[in-house]
Design a protein around this motif. Structure first.
Motif, PDB file in Angstrom:
ATOM      1  N   ASN A   1       0.827  -1.218   0.000  1.00 24.47           N
ATOM      2  CA  ASN A   1       0.000   0.000   0.000  1.00 24.47           C
ATOM      3  C   ASN A   1       0.857   1.262   0.000  1.00 24.47           C
ATOM      4  O   ASN A   1       0.382   2.338  -0.383  1.00 24.47           O
ATOM      5  N   ASP A   2       2.111   1.113   0.415  1.00 27.20           N
ATOM      6  CA  ASP A   2       3.013   2.262   0.505  1.00 27.20           C
ATOM      7  C   ASP A   2       3.868   2.438  -0.756  1.00 27.20           C
ATOM      8  O   ASP A   2       4.747   3.290  -0.796  1.00 27.20           O
ATOM      9  N   ARG A   3       3.583   1.645  -1.771  1.00 29.45           N
ATOM     10  CA  ARG A   3       4.387   1.740  -3.004  1.00 29.45           C
ATOM     11  C   ARG A   3       4.179   3.108  -3.652  1.00 29.45           C
ATOM     12  O   ARG A   3       3.110   3.708  -3.548  1.00 29.45           O
ATOM     13  N   PRO A   4       5.195   3.623  -4.321  1.00 28.83           N
ATOM     14  CA  PRO A   4       5.112   4.979  -4.885  1.00 28.83           C
ATOM     15  C   PRO A   4       4.147   5.055  -6.066  1.00 28.83           C
ATOM     16  O   PRO A   4       3.965   4.080  -6.802  1.00 28.83           O
ATOM     17  N   SER A   5       3.546   6.200  -6.216  1.00 28.60           N
ATOM     18  CA  SER A   5       2.673   6.454  -7.365  1.00 28.60           C
ATOM     19  C   SER A   5       3.503   7.162  -8.433  1.00 28.60           C
ATOM     20  O   SER A   5       3.899   8.311  -8.258  1.00 28.60           O
ATOM     21  N   LYS A   6       3.766   6.456  -9.504  1.00 30.25           N
ATOM     22  CA  LYS A   6       4.613   6.979 -10.573  1.00 30.25           C
ATOM     23  C   LYS A   6       3.929   6.748 -11.925  1.00 30.25           C
ATOM     24  O   LYS A   6       3.118   5.838 -12.065  1.00 30.25           O
TER      25      LYS A   6
ATOM     26  N   LEU B   1      11.490  -2.821  -3.725  1.00 30.40           N
ATOM     27  CA  LEU B   1      10.792  -2.328  -4.910  1.00 30.40           C
ATOM     28  C   LEU B   1      10.200  -0.945  -4.709  1.00 30.40           C
ATOM     29  O   LEU B   1      10.152  -0.144  -5.644  1.00 30.40           O
ATOM     30  N   ASN B   2       9.777  -0.662  -3.500  1.00 30.72           N
ATOM     31  CA  ASN B   2       9.267   0.686  -3.222  1.00 30.72           C
ATOM     32  C   ASN B   2      10.341   1.741  -3.477  1.00 30.72           C
ATOM     33  O   ASN B   2      10.083   2.782  -4.127  1.00 30.72           O
ATOM     34  N   ASP B   3      11.543   1.493  -2.995  1.00 29.03           N
ATOM     35  CA  ASP B   3      12.640   2.437  -3.202  1.00 29.03           C
ATOM     36  C   ASP B   3      13.094   2.463  -4.664  1.00 29.03           C
ATOM     37  O   ASP B   3      13.350   3.519  -5.238  1.00 29.03           O
ATOM     38  N   TRP B   4      13.191   1.269  -5.250  1.00 32.19           N
ATOM     39  CA  TRP B   4      13.667   1.161  -6.629  1.00 32.19           C
ATOM     40  C   TRP B   4      12.706   1.830  -7.603  1.00 32.19           C
ATOM     41  O   TRP B   4      13.116   2.604  -8.465  1.00 32.19           O
TER      42      TRP B   4
END
Length: 246
Positions: free
Chosen positions: A128-133, A239-242
């Protein structure tokens, strides 16, 4: 730990071996494949062959009361034979949701429901905390000679999708063969070369670059995209950071 329903467990799946240990079941784990190398501390668990060629006689001699297998990673004929001797849980993981449900199910079956629930909560929070890109078109390679990629009914595809990476081979199923001329036709913005099962190296980047000079090409740790179970906590954190960096 309270009395557990199964005390002699064999795992035929590397990612699920790691899951069992992280659920606190290493003392119950009596057998693993030679590909089950995670986590640390597993060296004392007996090796019973590979995923595709397990030593069935040895497995039977160990008298397991529970075996965990996978529809894709293990052979049907091996599973059917082992079912004659003990309980076999055959997992089928084609998406993140499948993996989450399996963690919960195994936790329930193996008497570690609370630990499994805490793991699921952590995985869900990271996802849920994954970035929106903005989305990127991507090709993900798992093999060479022939070149092989992933279709839309795989766990890897679902991970890519969740992170806004649009699989250019997403209209195909399972693990389709392709070639670099076809890849050129797709012109993906990003090309990922997995570390497993084929050990891609820098030289393969150069080979692809000659066909797709405008694509960004990366060597990537395949475990982050293909290992379900407890590895999802480490994978989604990475993956969140990457993904934020792309």
């Amino acid at each position: 730990m309270p009395d557990l329903p199964y005390t002699r467990i064999i795992s035929l799946v590397p990612s699920l071996t790691e899951l069992l240990v992280d659920l606190g079941l290493i003392d119950q784990l009596i057998g693993r494949t030679r590909f089950c190398i995670h986590p640390e501390g597993i060296d004392d668990v007996e090796i019973i062959g590979g995923t595709k060629n397990p030593n069935l006689e040895k497995i039977v001699e160990l008298k397991p009361d529970f075996i965990v297998a996978n529809k894709e990673e293990n052979r049907k004929e091996d599973i059917e034979l082992l079912k004659k001797y003990t309980k076999v849980r055959v997992t089928e993981i084609d998406s993140i949701q499948d993996a989450i449900l399996e963690i919960s199910s195994l936790g329930e079956i193996l008497g570690v429901k609370e630990k499994a629930g805490a793991m699921v909560n952590k995985i869900t929070a990271l996802l849920n905390d994954r970035p929106s890109k903005p989305p990127l078109s991507v090709a993900y390679f798992i093999w060479k000679d022939p070149w092989m990629t992933i279709g839309n009914d795989t766990y890897i595809h679902d991970v890519l999708h969740k992170y806004g990476l649009d699989n250019v081979y997403g209209l195909r199923k399972r693990y389709p063969k392709t070639n670099l001329d076809e890849l050129l036709g797709h012109s993906p913005e990003l090309i990922l070369l997995s570390s497993e099962p084929y050990p891609f190296k820098e030289k393969h980047i150069d080979e692809i670059k000659s066909f797709c000079p405008d694509s960004r090409i990366e060597l990537i740790n395949g475990e982050w995209f293909s290992w379900y179970g407890s590895r999802m906590t480490k994978a989604f954190s990475f993956l969140n950071d990457w993904r934020a960096s792309l």
